[in-house]
Design a protein around this motif. Sequence first.
Motif, PDB file in Angstrom:
ATOM      1  N   GLU A 234       0.823  -1.211   0.000  1.00  0.00           N
ATOM      2  CA  GLU A 234       0.000   0.000   0.000  1.00  0.00           C
ATOM      3  C   GLU A 234       0.860   1.265   0.000  1.00  0.00           C
ATOM      4  OE1 GLU A 234      -3.172   0.398  -0.421  1.00  0.00           O
ATOM      5  OE2 GLU A 234      -3.575  -1.755  -0.559  1.00  0.00           O
ATOM      6  N   ARG A 236       3.847   1.561  -1.464  1.00  0.00           N
ATOM      7  CA  ARG A 236       4.326   1.721  -2.842  1.00  0.00           C
ATOM      8  C   ARG A 236       3.249   2.342  -3.725  1.00  0.00           C
ATOM      9  NH1 ARG A 236       9.414  -0.701  -4.269  1.00  0.00           N
ATOM     10  NH2 ARG A 236       8.913   0.305  -6.242  1.00  0.00           N
ATOM     11  N   LYS A 237       2.020   1.860  -3.591  1.00  0.00           N
ATOM     12  CA  LYS A 237       0.909   2.408  -4.388  1.00  0.00           C
ATOM     13  C   LYS A 237       0.645   3.870  -4.020  1.00  0.00           C
ATOM     14  CE  LYS A 237      -1.582  -1.983  -4.992  1.00  0.00           C
ATOM     15  NZ  LYS A 237      -2.822  -2.729  -4.647  1.00  0.00           N
ATOM     16  N   GLU A 240       3.181   6.186  -5.535  1.00  0.00           N
ATOM     17  CA  GLU A 240       2.988   6.331  -6.984  1.00  0.00           C
ATOM     18  C   GLU A 240       1.897   7.357  -7.267  1.00  0.00           C
ATOM     19  OE1 GLU A 240       2.105   2.496  -8.522  1.00  0.00           O
ATOM     20  OE2 GLU A 240       4.126   1.692  -8.175  1.00  0.00           O
ATOM     21  N   ARG A 241       0.849   7.356  -6.446  1.00  0.00           N
ATOM     22  CA  ARG A 241      -0.251   8.305  -6.646  1.00  0.00           C
ATOM     23  C   ARG A 241       0.096   9.698  -6.139  1.00  0.00           C
ATOM     24  NH1 ARG A 241      -3.129   3.616  -4.937  1.00  0.00           N
ATOM     25  NH2 ARG A 241      -3.095   4.362  -2.779  1.00  0.00           N
TER      26      ARG A 241
END
Length: 337
Positions: A234, A236-237, A240-241
């Motif tokens: 989560e 890492r995600k 990215e956002r």
Amino acid sequence: MRFTLTDIAREAGVSSATVDRVLNHRSGVKERTREIVLDTARRLGYLGDAATGATAAPIRLDFVLPAGTNAFIASLRAQIERQAAAQKQLDVRVHSIDGFNPDRLARTLGDLQGNTQGVGVIALDHPTVREAMRALAGSGVAVVTLVSDILHVPRISYIGIDNRAAGRLGGYLLGRLIGDGEKRKVALFAGSLSYRGHEEREMGFRHVLMEEFPQLEIVELREIHDDRDKAYVETRKLMERHPDLAGIYNIGAGNQGIGRALLEIGKSRSVILVGHELTDGSKALLLDRTMDAVIDQNPRIEAREALSILTRTIRGEPVDYHPPRLQVIFRENIPEI
């Protein structure tokens, strides 16, 4: 085979509550009934031959804790087991279950009826769990909540920190460490908001940001079930956002997963990370500067208080509760774990 209070009650033809009063030398039992209970307990091997009423039977306690990779829970379990082993009058068992499954938790609590005198539980605030706790207390079992409280259930005590204050402290630390200036983004991770303690930390965090740090915008809240691998994914995600994220407040466990993700993407020094519980993992993150501050509650104190309150309540003795205190730990003041 080890016999229980329920076995003695069945053989003696009395209630489990009567057996408990006799074995722990409390009033309210006729002398003849007392003799029958003691004779039955000796016959079943629950009491030694020398026990004529002067020696109390071991007090049976059960603790129900969530399983998983939560290092704080592992430390709490170890403290309960270590401290209980040093008290010969206690017979303590610790059960590890899927803490995010309310039906499983409710079944486990139900299975303890008639087989224990006291229960300590870290529980989800869920209807089936509340009903199971009410039924357990209604059967004469002393119940305490640990770490995260549940209201409107007949528990004898909550043992843990003020989680709303802890959330406010987390927000204050993050706000001060990020500093004043232009609008910045922050994010929240929680184990599960079904834990009242995590919900209270979120509320405290949001309120202090609104009052003191209006330039900080909460862009996401993710539930990671106190799992370090899910925390890693989560994070890492999230990055990215929101590559310009300024800070993360982790309400529950999973600091190691968050820290590993920040290290891998080169954000460990630019993203402020504030979390909970001093463990070997969070200590390492403080030392390498990936983590900026840890809000700690002492599992040794919580284990001590849980064992003491349950034991004294079962014996009918007065209870004197000494709650754990919040402590903020930085790289420069790491205590011995």
